[in-house]
Scaffold this motif. Structure first.
Motif, PDB file in Angstrom:
ATOM      1  N   THR A 196      55.376-122.441   4.012  1.00  0.00           N
ATOM      2  CA  THR A 196      55.537-122.083   5.417  1.00  0.00           C
ATOM      3  C   THR A 196      56.991-121.686   5.651  1.00  0.00           C
ATOM      4  OG1 THR A 196      53.844-123.689   6.006  1.00  0.00           O
ATOM      5  CG2 THR A 196      55.228-122.874   7.780  1.00  0.00           C
ATOM      6  N   LYS A 220      50.756-121.943  -0.277  1.00  0.00           N
ATOM      7  CA  LYS A 220      51.602-121.116   0.581  1.00  0.00           C
ATOM      8  C   LYS A 220      52.782-121.943   1.076  1.00  0.00           C
ATOM      9  CE  LYS A 220      50.663-117.803   2.915  1.00  0.00           C
ATOM     10  NZ  LYS A 220      51.356-116.569   2.502  1.00  0.00           N
ATOM     11  N   THR A 261      54.322-117.469  -2.115  1.00  0.00           N
ATOM     12  CA  THR A 261      53.108-118.119  -2.596  1.00  0.00           C
ATOM     13  C   THR A 261      53.299-118.591  -4.030  1.00  0.00           C
ATOM     14  OG1 THR A 261      51.811-116.607  -1.240  1.00  0.00           O
ATOM     15  CG2 THR A 261      50.632-117.813  -2.930  1.00  0.00           C
ATOM     16  N   GLU A 268      46.206-121.803  -5.032  1.00  0.00           N
ATOM     17  CA  GLU A 268      47.321-121.121  -4.388  1.00  0.00           C
ATOM     18  C   GLU A 268      47.950-122.061  -3.362  1.00  0.00           C
ATOM     19  OE1 GLU A 268      46.837-117.230  -2.889  1.00  0.00           O
ATOM     20  OE2 GLU A 268      46.629-116.411  -4.911  1.00  0.00           O
ATOM     21  N   THR A 271      55.551-112.944  -0.885  1.00  0.00           N
ATOM     22  CA  THR A 271      54.587-113.597   0.004  1.00  0.00           C
ATOM     23  C   THR A 271      54.829-115.098   0.122  1.00  0.00           C
ATOM     24  OG1 THR A 271      53.032-113.941  -1.823  1.00  0.00           O
ATOM     25  CG2 THR A 271      52.791-111.910  -0.546  1.00  0.00           C
ATOM     26  N   GLU A 310      51.265-125.528   2.025  1.00  0.00           N
ATOM     27  CA  GLU A 310      49.857-125.479   2.439  1.00  0.00           C
ATOM     28  C   GLU A 310      49.019-125.318   1.186  1.00  0.00           C
ATOM     29  OE1 GLU A 310      48.809-122.605   5.458  1.00  0.00           O
ATOM     30  OE2 GLU A 310      50.776-122.869   6.389  1.00  0.00           O
TER      31      GLU A 310
END
Length: 167
Positions: A102, A100, A50, A98, A48, A83
């Protein structure tokens, strides 16, 4: 008639470099005195894209973010593409965040980039969104160079990569 010169605009991080940066950050946290006996750690989910940061409190979370960002920068991972999620309370008197990564240009940012190119009124350059990339075509290489120079001066909140240049 030969195809028009073109290039692709994309974004993303090398996930292996992110993995290496996380490993380096984990080693540094294990050795640092201010993290002795704390539950601080970083985990990375490749599927993911992440990162999950866990720390004892907001102060240690900030220090953990600084360590991770320094390692990411050193490995050439664009920190503009991170992010940051909210810092939330987690189990065992810890806080979690968390982050993220991109990977690919999101549709709303892609539309903003294409709109900026149209608003700047390049004579014959045409931009088209192709999935998570943008292809820019123009009859002359000089026009493409001008587009790249223009985009480098703009801030879309992403680290843009220019590749697949065909002359």
């Amino acid at each position: 008639m030969p195809a028009q010169p073109s290039f692709d605009i994309s974004t993303g991080a090398d996930l292996q470099e992110v993995d290496n940066a996380v490993n380096q950050a984990t080693k540094e946290v294990a050795q640092r005195y201010d993290f002795k006996g704390s539950k601080a750690g970083v985990s990375f989910d490749r599927a993911t894209a992440t990162l999950t940061l866990v720390a004892d409190d907001d102060f240690k979370m900030k220090a953990l973010q600084d360590v991770l960002q320094a390692k990411l920068v050193r490995r050439g991972v664009p920190v503009k593409n991170l992010e940051l999620g909210p810092v939330t309370p987690a189990a065992g008197d810890t806080v979690r965040q968390e982050i993220k990564l991109t990977q690919g240009i999101p549709p709303e940012k892609a539309r903003a980039i294409v709109k900026a190119l149209k608003d700047h009124k390049f004579k014959k350059a045409q931009a088209s969104i192709q999935g998570e990339e943008i292809r820019v075509q123009a009859p002359s290489r000089d026009e493409l160079q001008a587009v790249i120079a223009f985009l480098r001066t703009q801030d879309f909140g992403l680290e843009l990569k220019f590749g697949n240049y065909r002359g």
